[in-house]
Scaffold this active site. Structure first.
Site, PDB file in Angstrom:
ATOM      1  N   CYS A  19     -22.941  20.933  73.290  1.00  0.00           N
ATOM      2  CA  CYS A  19     -21.569  21.448  73.489  1.00  0.00           C
ATOM      3  C   CYS A  19     -21.204  21.588  74.967  1.00  0.00           C
ATOM      4  O   CYS A  19     -20.042  21.826  75.290  1.00  0.00           O
ATOM      5  CB  CYS A  19     -21.412  22.777  72.770  1.00  0.00           C
ATOM      6  N   HIS A  58     -15.712  26.323  75.479  1.00  0.00           N
ATOM      7  CA  HIS A  58     -16.143  25.551  74.305  1.00  0.00           C
ATOM      8  C   HIS A  58     -15.746  26.344  73.054  1.00  0.00           C
ATOM      9  O   HIS A  58     -15.945  27.554  73.004  1.00  0.00           O
ATOM     10  CB  HIS A  58     -17.655  25.325  74.358  1.00  0.00           C
ATOM     11  N   ASN A 105     -15.454  23.674  65.365  1.00  0.00           N
ATOM     12  CA  ASN A 105     -16.339  23.382  66.501  1.00  0.00           C
ATOM     13  C   ASN A 105     -16.605  21.874  66.561  1.00  0.00           C
ATOM     14  O   ASN A 105     -17.293  21.331  65.705  1.00  0.00           O
ATOM     15  CB  ASN A 105     -17.649  24.159  66.316  1.00  0.00           C
TER      16      ASN A 105
HETATM   17  O1  UT7 Z   1     -21.472  25.084  69.404  1.00  0.00           O
HETATM   18  C1  UT7 Z   1     -22.786  25.462  69.629  1.00  0.00           C
HETATM   19  C2  UT7 Z   1     -22.906  26.904  69.755  1.00  0.00           C
HETATM   20  N1  UT7 Z   1     -22.822  27.509  68.440  1.00  0.00           N
HETATM   21  C3  UT7 Z   1     -22.491  28.774  68.356  1.00  0.00           C
HETATM   22  O2  UT7 Z   1     -22.200  29.381  69.342  1.00  0.00           O
HETATM   23  C4  UT7 Z   1     -22.560  29.462  67.000  1.00  0.00           C
HETATM   24  C5  UT7 Z   1     -23.187  30.817  67.166  1.00  0.00           C
HETATM   25  N2  UT7 Z   1     -23.350  31.557  65.924  1.00  0.00           N
HETATM   26  C6  UT7 Z   1     -22.306  32.060  65.202  1.00  0.00           C
HETATM   27  O3  UT7 Z   1     -21.164  31.809  65.539  1.00  0.00           O
HETATM   28  C7  UT7 Z   1     -22.595  32.974  64.041  1.00  0.00           C
HETATM   29  O4  UT7 Z   1     -23.951  33.352  64.074  1.00  0.00           O
HETATM   30  C8  UT7 Z   1     -22.282  32.328  62.654  1.00  0.00           C
HETATM   31  C9  UT7 Z   1     -20.791  32.136  62.501  1.00  0.00           C
HETATM   32  C10 UT7 Z   1     -23.005  30.988  62.524  1.00  0.00           C
HETATM   33  C11 UT7 Z   1     -22.755  33.250  61.527  1.00  0.00           C
HETATM   34  O5  UT7 Z   1     -22.124  34.526  61.637  1.00  0.00           O
HETATM   35  P1  UT7 Z   1     -22.964  35.849  61.447  1.00  0.00           P
HETATM   36  O6  UT7 Z   1     -22.041  36.986  61.546  1.00  0.00           O
HETATM   37  O7  UT7 Z   1     -24.130  35.789  62.391  1.00  0.00           O
HETATM   38  O8  UT7 Z   1     -23.417  35.727  59.955  1.00  0.00           O
HETATM   39  P2  UT7 Z   1     -24.890  35.795  59.333  1.00  0.00           P
HETATM   40  O9  UT7 Z   1     -25.540  34.455  59.407  1.00  0.00           O
HETATM   41  O10 UT7 Z   1     -25.639  36.969  59.912  1.00  0.00           O
HETATM   42  O11 UT7 Z   1     -24.572  36.142  57.822  1.00  0.00           O
HETATM   43  C12 UT7 Z   1     -23.948  37.386  57.457  1.00  0.00           C
HETATM   44  C13 UT7 Z   1     -23.661  37.381  55.982  1.00  0.00           C
HETATM   45  C14 UT7 Z   1     -24.873  36.998  55.124  1.00  0.00           C
HETATM   46  O12 UT7 Z   1     -24.791  37.724  53.920  1.00  0.00           O
HETATM   47  P3  UT7 Z   1     -25.709  39.034  53.690  1.00  0.00           P
HETATM   48  O13 UT7 Z   1     -27.118  38.554  53.820  1.00  0.00           O
HETATM   49  O14 UT7 Z   1     -25.323  39.995  54.778  1.00  0.00           O
HETATM   50  O15 UT7 Z   1     -25.335  39.474  52.318  1.00  0.00           O
HETATM   51  C15 UT7 Z   1     -24.652  35.540  54.821  1.00  0.00           C
HETATM   52  O16 UT7 Z   1     -25.271  35.132  53.626  1.00  0.00           O
HETATM   53  O17 UT7 Z   1     -22.664  36.399  55.696  1.00  0.00           O
HETATM   54  C16 UT7 Z   1     -23.143  35.485  54.706  1.00  0.00           C
HETATM   55  N3  UT7 Z   1     -22.609  34.171  54.994  1.00  0.00           N
HETATM   56  C17 UT7 Z   1     -21.497  33.693  54.410  1.00  0.00           C
HETATM   57  N4  UT7 Z   1     -20.678  34.210  53.483  1.00  0.00           N
HETATM   58  C18 UT7 Z   1     -19.629  33.462  53.109  1.00  0.00           C
HETATM   59  C19 UT7 Z   1     -23.075  33.262  55.886  1.00  0.00           C
HETATM   60  N5  UT7 Z   1     -22.285  32.174  55.878  1.00  0.00           N
HETATM   61  C20 UT7 Z   1     -21.298  32.425  54.975  1.00  0.00           C
HETATM   62  C21 UT7 Z   1     -20.190  31.689  54.545  1.00  0.00           C
HETATM   63  N6  UT7 Z   1     -19.382  32.232  53.622  1.00  0.00           N
HETATM   64  N7  UT7 Z   1     -19.889  30.457  55.020  1.00  0.00           N
END
Ligand code: UT7
Length: 348
Positions: free
Chosen positions: A128, A275, A305
Site C-alpha cells: 500500500c 492510503h 482499499n
Molecule cells: O492496506 C493495508 C493496511 N491494512 C490495514 O490497515 C487494515 C488494518 N486492520 C483493520 O482495519 C481492522 O483490523 C479490520 C477492519 C480488518 C478488522 O476490524 P477489527 O475491529 O479489528 O475487528 P476484529 O477482527 O477484531 O473482529 C471483531 C468482531 C469479531 O467478532 P467477535 O469475536 O468479537 O464476536 C469478528 O468475528 O467482528 C467480527 N467480524 C465481522 N462481523 C461482521 C470480523 N469481520 C466481520 C465482518 N462482518 N466482515
C-alpha cells in the site's frame, strides 16, 4: 530543477459491489463494514480483466490529460494518449497483484498497451506504500539523466482475485482500481515533488502476506489450490489488529517526520492524502496529531482499499474535481505490507 505532476488519471471496473451485495455471499452486514472500516462499496474486475488492463486505462486518461484532452470520448482520449505516450522515458508501476508472478512485469505489458515505445518499464512491490515509493523512484530516474524528461507512475490492483472469501475480516476490505500520474522534469524550482520518506520494518513481514506461490512455499505438482486453507492458497492473509496498530503508528510517525524534516507547519498543508485502508485509522491519526479531519481526503467509502492504487486514485479524483490549486502543499502518507510506510511532500 523540479519534478512536477502534470497530469493524472484513474480507472475502475464497471462492476460496483455494495456491502449489501457482499452480505448476500458471506456472513456480514453493511452496518459492521461501515462502522469498522468506513467502506460502503468497491469495484470488482471481471473474469477477463487483469491489472495491466486497468493500469493502461488509467495511464491513457493521464496521458490524454497531459496532451490537453480531458473529455469523455474514448476515441479522442485514445488519440491524445497515443500522441503523448512516446515522450515517456520510464514507467514505474506499483502493484501486489501483478498480471504474472515475477516476469514479465505488469509495467512492460502496460508499456506495450499504451504505445510508450521509448520507455523503460518496471514494477515496484511495496504494497500500500507502493505509489509513494514509485514516485520517488521515478523522480530519481529522471533526475540522474539529463536526457530523461517524463515518467509515468501507476498504482494498480486487482485484489478481488486474491481475496479469501472464507475470511470475513479481510474479504470485505479490498477493491480493484488504478491511478496514474505523468511526471515531468521542469526548470522551475517552486513546485513538484519536494521530499519523500520511505520506511520499512521487515520484522512484520508475516502480518500481511500472500504466502503461497513464491519460492518460499511454491506449489508442488498436482497440488490443489484451496482458498479456504491459508496454507494452500494464494489469497491475501492479514493479521488485522497487528496491521491496524502498525498503521496508526506509521501514519502518525510519518506525518510527524515529514513535518519535522521539511520544516513545514501543519497549517501550511492544504491536503493530506492517506492510503485508504480504514477511515478509523485516519480518524485515530487526526485525533493523535490534532490535525482537523477535514485536511484528510477520504474516498474509501466508494472504492474500499485498493492498496497501491488508493493514493493515485484519490489524486485524480481531487484533480478532476477541481480540489487542487497551483501552490497547494500536499502530503501523501501510506502504510501496508512489508511492513512499509512513507510519504511524499508535493507542491502542486
Ligand atoms: O492496506 C493495508 C493496511 N491494512 C490495514 O490497515 C487494515 C488494518 N486492520 C483493520 O482495519 C481492522 O483490523 C479490520 C477492519 C480488518 C478488522 O476490524 P477489527 O475491529 O479489528 O475487528 P476484529 O477482527 O477484531 O473482529 C471483531 C468482531 C469479531 O467478532 P467477535 O469475536 O468479537 O464476536 C469478528 O468475528 O467482528 C467480527 N467480524 C465481522 N462481523 C461482521 C470480523 N469481520 C466481520 C465482518 N462482518 N466482515
Amino acid at each position: 530543477m523540479a519534478i512536477e505532476i502534470v497530469a493524472t488519471g484513474r480507472a475502475v471496473p464497471p462492476n460496483r459491489v455494495t456491502n449489501d451485495d457482499i452480505a448476500e455471499k458471506i456472513d456480514t452486514n453493511d452496518e459492521w463494514i461501515r462502522s469498522h472500516t468506513g467502506i460502503g462499496s468497491r469495484y470488482f474486475a471481471g473474469e477477463n480483466t487483469a491489472s495491466s488492463d486497468l493500469a493502461a486505462e488509467a495511464a491513457k486518461n493521464a496521458l490524454a490529460m497531459a496532451a490537453g484532452y480531458t473529455g469523455g470520448d474514448i476515441a479522442e482520449r485514445d488519440r491524445a494518449a497515443a500522441e503523448a505516450a512516446p515522450a515517456i522515458d520510464i514507467i514505474i508501476l506499483a502493484t501486489v497483484s501483478a498480471d504474472y508472478y515475477g516476469t514479465p512485469s505488469t509495467a512492460c505489458i502496460v508499456q506495450d498497451k499504451i504505445g510508450a515505445v521509448n520507455a523503460g518499464a518496471m514494477d515496484i512491490a511495496a504494497a500500500c506504500t507502493g505509489f509513494i515509493y514509485s514516485l520517488e523512484t521515478a523522480a530519481g530516474i529522471l533526475n540522474i539523466n539529463a536526457r530523461r524528461k517524463k515518467a509515468l507512475v501507476i498504482g494498480v490492483e486487482v485484489l478481488s482475485k486474491l481475496i479469501n472469501w472464507n475470511d470475513r475480516s479481510t474479504c470485505v476490505l479490498f477493491g480493484d482500481g488504478a491511478g496514474a500520474v505523468v511526471l515531468e522534469k521542469k526548470d522551475s524550482s517552486d513546485s513538484g515533488l519536494q521530499f519523500s520518506l520511505l520506511s520499512a520494518d521487515g520484522s512484520g513481514n508475516e502480518s500481511l502476506m500472500i504466502k503461497r506461490g513464491g519460492t518460499r512455499y511454491p506449489f508442488k505438482n498436482g497440488e490443489v489450490i484451496d482458498a479456504a486453507d491459508a496454507d494452500r492458497s494464494i489469497c491475501v492473509g492479514m493479521n488485522g489488529q497487528e496491521v491496524y496498530n502498525f498503521a496508526v503508528r506509521a501514519i502518525t510517525d510519518t506525518i510527524n517526520a515529514l513535518i519535522k524534516t521539511t520544516n513545514i507547519n501543519i497549517d501550511d498543508i492544504t491536503h493530506i492524502i492517506p492510503h485508504q485502508a480504514n477511515s478509523r485509522i485516519v480518524q485515530a491519526a487526526s485525533k493523535r496529531l490534532q490535525i482537523p479531519i477535514e485536511k484528510f481526503f477520504l474516498n474509501i467509502e466508494e472504492y474500499a482499499n485498493t492498496s497501491s492504487a488508493s493514493i493515485p486514485i484519490a489524486l485524480d479524483e481531487m484533480n478532476r474535481g477541481g480540489k487542487l490549486k497551483k501552490g497547494d502543499l500536499i502530503m501523501t502518507v501510506g502504510f501496508g505490507g512489508g511492513l512499509t510506510s512513507g510519504g511524499n511532500i508535493i507542491i502542486w
